[in-house]
Structure formats: structure tokens, C-alpha cells
Design a protein around this motif. Structure first.
Motif, short mmCIF file in Angstrom:
data_model
loop_
_atom_site.label_atom_id
_atom_site.label_comp_id
_atom_site.label_asym_id
_atom_site.label_seq_id
_atom_site.Cartn_x
_atom_site.Cartn_y
_atom_site.Cartn_z
N HIS A 74 -26.19 12.27 -3.34
CA HIS A 74 -26.27 13.25 -4.41
C HIS A 74 -27.34 12.90 -5.42
O HIS A 74 -28.12 13.74 -5.84
N SER A 81 -21.88 14.80 4.31
CA SER A 81 -20.92 15.55 5.12
C SER A 81 -19.90 14.69 5.82
O SER A 81 -18.90 15.20 6.31
N VAL A 82 -20.15 13.39 5.88
CA VAL A 82 -19.32 12.53 6.71
C VAL A 82 -18.22 11.91 5.85
O VAL A 82 -18.45 11.63 4.68
N LEU A 142 -28.08 14.23 3.74
CA LEU A 142 -27.17 15.34 4.05
C LEU A 142 -26.04 14.86 4.94
O LEU A 142 -24.88 15.25 4.78
N MET A 143 -26.38 13.97 5.89
CA MET A 143 -25.36 13.45 6.79
C MET A 143 -24.33 12.63 6.02
O MET A 143 -23.12 12.78 6.24
#
Lengths: 277, 315
Positions: free
Chosen positions: B195, B141-142, B137-138
Motif C-alpha cells: 500500500h 491480494s494474498v 498487487l500480489m
């Protein structure tokens, strides 16, 4: 404490806190920042000190002040883009669902073709024609991004137009616009809100990437993507200058994502399903 | 099945054709035209006329489109506006570099992410699953340059394991190339892995609620046996299409990464073209990127049709 009748989870609180702080910083940038946006106060890449808490940038401007002013520009542009993109995308999407087969086919096929070009590539092509002012940047990104919004809005609205109350409104003789605004919109809001968060994240990263490539927000305005670009060379001397703005970008997106995850869990849609390029 | 696949491929080609129109039209939507946009307000009518003639803008746009399109089909992408070089000659070695980098990243990313996704699915809810989930997830988002600069700071500057700039030459041996492009390849890997990993996990888990899986459990198989023998083959279709889609994403992610590492690929070429507002270059690169994107999407669909019997019959 509850928000809209729901109790945020711990991670959602963290996300909300990050977003609130960043937005406050963006609004009150003038009052908070120790120096001005473009004032040169030291040497190239000074170490952190009491005068410059996280050092100075490639031409001796205070890093912290630029980060604070950058929040205004970067978040502002992304927010305006997303709002505009939702206005365009939702209107077109609802219109496609309510307005009948011909309108639907025309809009959907146009969007299909636009979706088959990667956004970044499309944006680069358009920016190479129009040049990069903030207005063209916002307009370009909003129009390109609205194709993604269109798909969701249309999908949600096609499920709603078959409802009895829409049929009733039609039989009452209400116009297209009235049906879209008064019958479809209120019922389509919950999924659109979480999508707004995701699209904002996407646009935010997108603006930052374009600025990083030197094609987004132009100097003298401070913005986080451009700051990473300006200070990129420092990294090979072991100076973490480009990491500060990059970290700010990362924190903002993580914050929004945490809140979106919470909203999604309320709506109980599978997480990550609508994360789209 | 063959019919479905052929229809899909034809659709892909049609899309590509529509995309080429769109790319061309994008440069035509300007009020006034490209020449006046580039030369700016101060241009005299004479210079404008000369410049228009030079660009061929004094002819109708549909003629210019077909000329451009058919030349592109023959591999002739025109001449760069700024330095008058033949675009295809500059582009071809850069395209090879980009494909090398993307292939490199894909070779690491695909097996790792499918493996980790399955591991996460087997250990659903346990520590390793949560850990993998949070890390992925990180990385979603980064921004890509954040990962790149962190990798440079630690692996190139502090510990000097890999070089921070990836300047490659055609004469370079394969081993050298692999070593020098390690950091951009790792960055790209991290970008696309998340993903693929999450999708592998989700598709395996969504199949876990099917009756035949319960049956397998009731037969007394262990959780990992059920997943590998019964769930995975049925989850293969979505996993394969997600992989192909992410390869398409890789093609785009390459643009920023190439700029960070000063890697001589097509992405950097395109960004240069945009900065100099060199339209033929931008159109050519755009066409190649879009072509790769549409191509990979078509391949994803075709593979999904081949793997999943339920998709073989058109509705």
C-alpha cells in the motif's frame, strides 16, 4: 467476445476464468470430489498419490476433496456476507443522502465511530460475546462491512440527489423509497459494482483469516482458512499441506482483483484508491 | 496551525471515548446478558445469579461502563475471567513484544517502500515499474498466512536460515530477538509495503501533471531531478499519512502473524481471550488496539497538517 458491451482485457479473462472455475467447483462439489468432506482415507499427511492427488490432511482426510468442499463454504459465506452488507450499506447510504440532514448526521456519526475501530478487532469483540456460528459470523461481518459500503453509497448518492431528475421526482410527490430505488440506484450502480468486487475480496480474506484464527467457520465443515490452521504444523516438516488451501484463497482473491481492475479501468477510477482496510 | 492541530487532537480523544463506549456496548447488545450466553441453556437461575454478581452484572450498565472506563484510564484493566489474573500484568510484557515486532517491521518497510515507490515513479511504464506493481498487487491480494507459510517453508525449513517459531523471552538480548523475530517481521513488512509503495508512486505521479513540474522539465532538468527536487516535497503529505495509516494496519495485521509464529504478543492474547470468551481480556485488548489505531490516525492527520500548508487553515 464482449461482456456488457465491453471487451475484457487478457488479465480480466484470466480472472473471469478463475472465478468461474471456482464457483462451478463450489456448486458441483458433490459430483467432483473423489471422497466425502469428513471421510478419513489415509494416514496423517500422506504424500501425493493416485488415490489422493495432493495428499491427505492432519487426520488423514483427502486434501483435494476438502479443498473442493471448502470452496463451497468459504466462497459461499463471503458472498452471502457481501450481498447482505451491500443491502444494508446501500440502503443506509442512500437514505443518508436522500433523507435530509438529521438522518445523514445520525448515520454518518455512528459509522464514523465504527470505522475508527479496526474491523478485525471489532469482529473479535463481537464474536467473543456471541460465539461463532455461521449465522452470527455472516451477520457480524455484514454489519461491520456495511459501514464501508455506506460511505461509498452515500458519497455517490449525494452527487445524484442534486440532479434535476431527482428534483423532478420529488416535485411529482414520489416517496423516499421510490426515489432511492428508481432514481438513485440505477445511476449509482457502476461504481457500486466494482466496489462489490473489492468488498467481496476483503470479506473473503476476512472470513479466511477468522477461520484461520479458529474463530470463523467451525469444524466439521471444510473451509480454506480452517484447513490452513489444521495443517499449519506440517510446514515445519517441510510438507506443503497448509499451502494448498492458502494458495486457493490467494488465487480466488487475485482472480477477483484482476476483474475488478478491468471494471475500474472502464469506469476510469484510479486503481487502488478504494482499497481499504 | 496550532489551533487546527489542537482541534484534531481533541477530535481524536473524543473518538477514542466514543470507541470505548462502543466496545463496552458491544458486549451489552446480547438479548439476555453475557452470563446467560456463557453459561448456556442449562444454567439454573441460582448459578446465573451468582455468576451475574461475580461479573457485577447486577448493576446498571452505565455505572459499570464508567467504572470500567475510569479504571482503564488508571491502567487497571480488570481481572481475567478464566484464570483470575490481573490483566495489566499479563498484558504489559505482551504489548512490549507486539510493539517491538511492529516497530521492527516498520523500520524495514517505510524506507524500502518509499524508495521503491519513487523508483517506480521515475521509471513509470518501464519494466521495473510494472514488476514492482505486479508484485505489490500480489502481496495485497494474498492472505497474510500464505506469505508467512511460504517464508517458513523456504527460509526456515529448506534452508534453515531463520527459526520458524518466534518464542521470545524477556531475558533475551536484542540481537537474538532481532534474529528470532526476523520471519514475522518480514511477513508484516510485505503486508504493509504494497500500500505504501503504490501510494507513494501514485502521489508522486499525480503531481507530475502540475504546471510547475512542466516548468522544471522545460528548464532542462532530468526526470529524476524533477521528481526528487520538485515532486517529492509536494507529495510528502499524502505519503506521510499513508505511512501512518499503514502503521495502524500493521497493528491489526500483527494478530494473525503472531498466531502463525506463536509469538507472545497482545494479538495472540486477544485471540486466546476470544476463544475462551474471556470478556474482560477481550475488552482490554480491544481498547488497546483501537487506541493505537485512533492514535496513529490522529498522528497521520496532524503530520499532514504540519507538512501541507493548504491544510493549516480550517475551512
Amino acid at each position: 467476445m464482449k461482456i456488457f458491451g465491453y471487451k475484457p482485457t487478457a488479465t480480466a479473462w484470466i480472472g473471469l476464468a478463475i472465478i468461474t472455475i471456482f464457483i462451478l467447483i463450489a456448486i458441483f462439489a458433490d459430483a467432483i470430489a473423489p471422497y466425502s468432506e469428513s471421510e478419513s482415507v489415509g494416514q496423517t499427511w500422506d504424500d501425493p498419490s493416485f488415490a489422493n492427488w495432493i495428499g491427505t490432511d492432519n487426520i488423514g482426510r483427502d486434501m483435494l476433496s476438502r479443498l473442493i468442499f471448502g470452496a463451497r463454504m468459504t466462497i459461499g459465506v463471503a458472498l452471502v456476507t457481501t450481498i447482505l452488507s451491500f443491502i444494508i450499506g446501500t440502503t443506509a447510504g442512500f437514505l443518508a443522502a436522500v433523507g435530509g440532514t438529521v438522518i445523514d448526521q445520525i448515520l454518518s456519526r455512528i459509522v464514523d465511530v465504527m470505522l475508527s475501530i479496526p474491523l478485525l478487532i471489532f469482529a473479535l469483540i463481537i464474536l467473543s460475546v456471541f460465539g461463532s456460528s455461521i449465522m452470527t459470523l455472516i451477520l457480524t461481518l455484514a454489519i461491520l462491512d456495511s459501514t464501508r459500503v455506506f460511505r461509498l453509497a452515500r458519497a455517490v448518492a449525494t452527487n445524484l440527489v442534486v440532479m434535476e431528475y431527482v428534483e423532478a421526482a420529488r416535485l411529482r410527490g414520489e416517496g423516499l423509497w421510490w426515489i432511492m430505488r428508481r432514481e438513485i440506484l440505477p445511476n449509482a450502480l457502476p461504481p457500486m459494482i466494482s466496489e462489490f468486487g473489492l468488498r467481496f475480496c476483503f470479506n473473503f480474506l476476512f472470513v479466511a483469516s477468522l477461520s484461520f484464527l479458529g474463530l470463523g467457520i467451525q469444524p466439521p465443515y471444510a473451509d480454506w482458512g480452517g484447513m490452513v490452521r489444521d495443517n499449519g504444523k506440517a510446514i515445519s516438516f517441510g510438507i506443503p499441506a497448509p499451502l494448498w488451501p492458502a494458495m486457493a484463497i490467494a488465487m480466488m482473491t487475485v482472480g477477483v482483483n484482476l476483474v475488478v481492475d478491468w471494471i475500474l479501468s472502464i469506469n476510469s477510477r484510479p486503481s487502488g484508491a478504494s482499497a481499504e482496510m | 496551525m496550532l489551533k487546527t492541530i489542537i482541534i484534531r487532537v481533541v477530535l481524536g480523544l473524543l473518538t477514542l471515548w466514543a470507541v470505548s463506549i462502543l466496545i463496552f456496548a458491544a458486549t451489552e447488545v446480547l438479548p439476555g446478558d453475557v452470563a446467560s450466553a456463557i453459561l448456556g441453556q442449562g444454567a439454573t437461575p441460582e448459578t446465573l445469579a451468582v455468576f451475574r454478581h461475580e461479573l457485577g452484572l447486577d448493576r446498571p450498565s452505565y455505572i459499570r461502563y464508567f467504572e470500567w472506563f475510569f479504571n482503564a484510564l488508571h491502567g487497571d484493566l480488570g481481572i481475567a475471567m478464566t484464570n483470575k489474573r490481573v490483566i495489566i500484568e499479563v498484558l504489559a510484557p505482551r504489548l512490549a513484544n507486539t510493539l517491538f515486532l511492529a516497530g521492527y517491521a516498520a523500520l524495514i518497510a517505510i524506507p524500502t517502500s518509499v524508495f521503491l515507490g519513487i523508483v517506480a515513479a521515475i521509471n513509470e511504464g518501464k519494466f521495473i515499474d510494472r514488476f514492482v506493481n505486479i508484485v505489490s498487487l500480489m502481496t495485497i491480494s494474498v492472505p497474510e498466512f500464505f506469505i508467512a507459510y511460504v517464508l517458513i517453508l523456504y527460509l526456515a525449513v529448506q534452508f534453515e536460515v531463520f527459526p520458524s517459531l518466534s518464542t521470545v523471552f524477556p531475558e533475551m538480548g536484542l540481537a537474538d530477538k532481532i534474529y528470532i523475530t526476523a520471519l514475522p517481521a518480514f511477513t508484516l513488512t510485505m503486508l504493509v509495503m504494497a500500500h505504501m509503495l503504490r501510494m507513494t508512486r501514485t502521489s508522486v505521479l499525480s503531481i507530475m501533471s502540475q504546471p510547475y513540474i512542466e516548468m522544471a522539465f522545460l528548464k532542462g532538468l532530468t526526470r529524476s531531478q524533477v521528481i526528487v527536487r520538485h515532486a517529492l516535497p509536494n507529495a510528502a503529505a499524502p505519503i506521510i499519512s499513508v505511512i501512518a495509516l499503514n502503521l495502524a494496519y500493521l497493528i491489526v495485521g500483527v494478530v494473525v502473524i503472531e498466531v502463525v509464529f506463536v509469538y507472545p504478543g497482545i494479538g495472540q492474547f486477544m485471540v486466546d481471550g476470544v476463544t475462551k470468551r474471556d470478556l474482560p481480556v477481550v475488552q482490554a485488548c480491544g481498547l488497546i488496539f483501537a487506541g493505537a489505531f485512533v492514535g496513529l490516525n490522529t498522528i497521520a492527520d496532524v503530520l499532514a497538517i504540519m507538512v501541507n500548508p493548504r491544510l493549516r487553515h480550517p475551512r
